[in-house]
Design an enzyme around this catalytic site. Sequence first.
Site, PDB file in Angstrom:
ATOM      1  N   ARG A 164      -8.343  -5.885 -59.693  1.00  0.00           N
ATOM      2  CA  ARG A 164      -8.083  -4.992 -58.552  1.00  0.00           C
ATOM      3  C   ARG A 164      -6.578  -4.931 -58.226  1.00  0.00           C
ATOM      4  O   ARG A 164      -6.180  -4.902 -57.063  1.00  0.00           O
ATOM      5  CB  ARG A 164      -8.856  -5.446 -57.306  1.00  0.00           C
ATOM      6  CG  ARG A 164     -10.343  -5.461 -57.460  1.00  0.00           C
ATOM      7  CD  ARG A 164     -10.939  -4.067 -57.651  1.00  0.00           C
ATOM      8  NE  ARG A 164     -12.381  -4.163 -57.695  1.00  0.00           N
ATOM      9  CZ  ARG A 164     -13.093  -4.350 -58.808  1.00  0.00           C
ATOM     10  NH1 ARG A 164     -12.480  -4.416 -59.975  1.00  0.00           N
ATOM     11  NH2 ARG A 164     -14.395  -4.440 -58.766  1.00  0.00           N
ATOM     12  N   SER A 239     -16.405  -2.510 -51.326  1.00  0.00           N
ATOM     13  CA  SER A 239     -16.063  -3.916 -51.085  1.00  0.00           C
ATOM     14  C   SER A 239     -14.814  -3.988 -50.220  1.00  0.00           C
ATOM     15  O   SER A 239     -13.782  -3.431 -50.584  1.00  0.00           O
ATOM     16  CB  SER A 239     -15.777  -4.627 -52.406  1.00  0.00           C
ATOM     17  OG  SER A 239     -16.875  -4.503 -53.253  1.00  0.00           O
ATOM     18  N   GLU A 335      -9.322  -5.996 -49.924  1.00  0.00           N
ATOM     19  CA  GLU A 335      -9.116  -5.089 -51.066  1.00  0.00           C
ATOM     20  C   GLU A 335      -8.667  -3.715 -50.561  1.00  0.00           C
ATOM     21  O   GLU A 335      -7.872  -3.023 -51.188  1.00  0.00           O
ATOM     22  CB  GLU A 335     -10.438  -4.966 -51.844  1.00  0.00           C
ATOM     23  CG  GLU A 335     -10.354  -4.050 -53.032  1.00  0.00           C
ATOM     24  CD  GLU A 335     -11.695  -3.857 -53.743  1.00  0.00           C
ATOM     25  OE1 GLU A 335     -12.360  -4.857 -54.075  1.00  0.00           O
ATOM     26  OE2 GLU A 335     -12.069  -2.691 -53.948  1.00  0.00           O
TER      27      GLU A 335
HETATM   28  C1  LIG Z   1     -19.271   3.116 -51.567  1.00  0.00           C
HETATM   29  C2  LIG Z   1     -18.022   2.681 -52.281  1.00  0.00           C
HETATM   30  C3  LIG Z   1     -18.118   1.961 -53.457  1.00  0.00           C
HETATM   31  C4  LIG Z   1     -16.965   1.549 -54.159  1.00  0.00           C
HETATM   32  N1  LIG Z   1     -17.116   0.845 -55.314  1.00  0.00           N
HETATM   33  C5  LIG Z   1     -16.021   0.465 -56.022  1.00  0.00           C
HETATM   34  C6  LIG Z   1     -16.172  -0.252 -57.253  1.00  0.00           C
HETATM   35  O1  LIG Z   1     -17.281  -0.489 -57.736  1.00  0.00           O
HETATM   36  N2  LIG Z   1     -15.045  -0.625 -57.891  1.00  0.00           N
HETATM   37  C7  LIG Z   1     -13.792  -0.351 -57.421  1.00  0.00           C
HETATM   38  O2  LIG Z   1     -12.816  -0.725 -58.070  1.00  0.00           O
HETATM   39  N3  LIG Z   1     -13.628   0.327 -56.247  1.00  0.00           N
HETATM   40  C8  LIG Z   1     -14.696   0.736 -55.548  1.00  0.00           C
HETATM   41  N4  LIG Z   1     -14.547   1.408 -54.354  1.00  0.00           N
HETATM   42  C9  LIG Z   1     -13.194   1.646 -53.831  1.00  0.00           C
HETATM   43  C10 LIG Z   1     -12.619   3.037 -54.178  1.00  0.00           C
HETATM   44  O3  LIG Z   1     -13.618   3.912 -54.593  1.00  0.00           O
HETATM   45  C11 LIG Z   1     -11.571   2.969 -55.294  1.00  0.00           C
HETATM   46  O4  LIG Z   1     -10.560   2.061 -54.951  1.00  0.00           O
HETATM   47  C12 LIG Z   1     -10.938   4.331 -55.584  1.00  0.00           C
HETATM   48  O5  LIG Z   1     -10.116   4.257 -56.733  1.00  0.00           O
HETATM   49  C13 LIG Z   1     -10.126   4.863 -54.417  1.00  0.00           C
HETATM   50  O6  LIG Z   1      -9.757   6.180 -54.726  1.00  0.00           O
HETATM   51  P1  LIG Z   1      -9.335   7.204 -53.613  1.00  0.00           P
HETATM   52  O7  LIG Z   1      -8.818   8.413 -54.335  1.00  0.00           O
HETATM   53  O8  LIG Z   1     -10.416   7.430 -52.646  1.00  0.00           O
HETATM   54  O9  LIG Z   1      -8.137   6.399 -52.955  1.00  0.00           O
HETATM   55  P2  LIG Z   1      -7.479   6.517 -51.439  1.00  0.00           P
HETATM   56  O10 LIG Z   1      -8.365   5.787 -50.519  1.00  0.00           O
HETATM   57  O11 LIG Z   1      -7.242   7.976 -51.165  1.00  0.00           O
HETATM   58  O12 LIG Z   1      -6.142   5.773 -51.664  1.00  0.00           O
HETATM   59  C14 LIG Z   1      -6.108   4.384 -51.913  1.00  0.00           C
HETATM   60  C15 LIG Z   1      -4.646   3.927 -51.972  1.00  0.00           C
HETATM   61  O13 LIG Z   1      -3.985   4.554 -53.062  1.00  0.00           O
HETATM   62  C16 LIG Z   1      -2.863   5.351 -52.628  1.00  0.00           C
HETATM   63  N5  LIG Z   1      -2.916   6.548 -53.481  1.00  0.00           N
HETATM   64  C17 LIG Z   1      -3.908   7.476 -53.531  1.00  0.00           C
HETATM   65  N6  LIG Z   1      -3.666   8.358 -54.507  1.00  0.00           N
HETATM   66  C18 LIG Z   1      -2.483   7.992 -55.091  1.00  0.00           C
HETATM   67  C19 LIG Z   1      -1.716   8.518 -56.177  1.00  0.00           C
HETATM   68  N7  LIG Z   1      -2.093   9.579 -56.892  1.00  0.00           N
HETATM   69  N8  LIG Z   1      -0.548   7.885 -56.490  1.00  0.00           N
HETATM   70  C20 LIG Z   1      -0.142   6.800 -55.806  1.00  0.00           C
HETATM   71  N9  LIG Z   1      -0.849   6.259 -54.774  1.00  0.00           N
HETATM   72  C21 LIG Z   1      -2.010   6.839 -54.432  1.00  0.00           C
HETATM   73  C22 LIG Z   1      -3.126   5.604 -51.157  1.00  0.00           C
HETATM   74  O14 LIG Z   1      -1.930   5.795 -50.451  1.00  0.00           O
HETATM   75  C23 LIG Z   1      -3.836   4.321 -50.742  1.00  0.00           C
HETATM   76  O15 LIG Z   1      -2.912   3.288 -50.491  1.00  0.00           O
HETATM   77  C24 LIG Z   1     -15.679   1.847 -53.642  1.00  0.00           C
HETATM   78  C25 LIG Z   1     -15.575   2.595 -52.448  1.00  0.00           C
HETATM   79  C26 LIG Z   1     -16.737   3.015 -51.780  1.00  0.00           C
HETATM   80  C27 LIG Z   1     -16.604   3.834 -50.529  1.00  0.00           C
END
Ligand SMILES: Cc1cc2nc3c(=O)[nH]c(=O)nc-3n(C[C@H](O)[C@H](O)[C@H](O)COP(=O)(O)OP(=O)(O)OC[C@H]3O[C@@H](n4cnc5c(N)ncnc54)[C@H](O)[C@@H]3O)c2cc1C
Length: 339
Positions: A164, A239, A335
Amino acid sequence: MNIQENYSLKNYNTFGVEASAKYFSEVKSLDQLTQILRNTSVQKFDLLFLGGGSNILFTQDFNGVVLQLNLKGVSERILNDNEVLVTSQAGENWHEFVQFCLNKNYGGLENLSLIPGNVGTSPMQNIGAYGTEIKDTFVSCKVLNLETLNVEEFDHEHCRFGYRESIFKREGKGKYVILEVTFKLTRKDHVIKTEYGAIKAELNNLGIENPTIQDISKAVINIRQSKLPDPKLIGNAGSFFKNPSIPIKEFLEVQTKYPQMPNYPNGEVVKIPAGWLIEQCGWKGKQMGNVASHELQALVLVNKTGFATGKEVFDFSTKIIESVTEKFGIDLEREVNVI
Ligand SMILES: Cc1cc2nc3c(=O)[nH]c(=O)nc-3n(C[C@H](O)[C@H](O)[C@H](O)COP(=O)(O)OP(=O)(O)OC[C@H]3O[C@@H](n4cnc5c(N)ncnc54)[C@H](O)[C@@H]3O)c2cc1C
């Protein structure tokens, strides 16, 4: 360029907490992005990039410029009989991208089905699930250097992936925007990963003996839907904490007191499931005010009533951290990205 002022972020974070951005804009191309970043009025403010908002907790309003990355497009390049490079722009939805690859019978991402969020964010924390992480298929990503506004290419080594973790969460934090990501996937000799007990059990349920990559995806989707709360129904960010890794010596000490503690040795350290630690402290399913630990998965904190503030979720998580430290002497790390 369409920049909104005092814009609500409630629909842009899967916790569903209320927070507003001083300025907000949706970005659909690299040109648009650089144009905004060159604007001297924008340069006076802090920046925050958003993908799907599924790994973020707003504990306060953001007094700066929020840019939601909506760059779209997927391209592919066949390398040989068995390998293909697939490149996705940052704004593509992760699960739709995985399904796109599976429809083409490209293997390698199937265990990561149904993870929320966008492709551009996947390298940030090296997303992982069911025995796979993106680092297993990641080749490179293009990023915009926020200082120089030049596009740079980061290869696998440069990203320094860990559990992570990546350069983007550590020394590169706030310095780069990920624009596109390239994966190397298989076209026929797929590596089927079923070592996770839950996947084996679900394949059994489905009566599948020799699973295809599409079967693995189906099994993962079924497992996730049965035990993880859907953010569309109840706000959460998956998580909330990382699984802690502690030195073997420390583990052996704590194990004498808690012999039933599940553990996964990995070189010099032992990984302990954070969900188990939280459950043992009595938090599973517990609600305080508008926030709760989910009844099926203690590691997931939920906006139980739909009216939680980010600060309430944060304070709830602090109480969990304190009680785990007190009982086990193990420090949990969040996380989720806290703003
Ligand atoms: C129900 C549920 C289940 C999940 N299961 C998992 C799992 O099994 N495994 C896992 O690893 N994660 C899991 N996650 C967490 C999440 O899905 C991941 O971390 C995902 O990659 C986040 O993507 P996002 O686009 O929504 O990020 P955001 O929430 O939009 O951003 C996260 C961070 O990244 C930064 N950011 C966003 N886009 C960029 C970019 N293009 N360049 C630079 N920085 C950026 C943001 O500023 C922020 O700090 C889960 C979440 C939920 C809600």
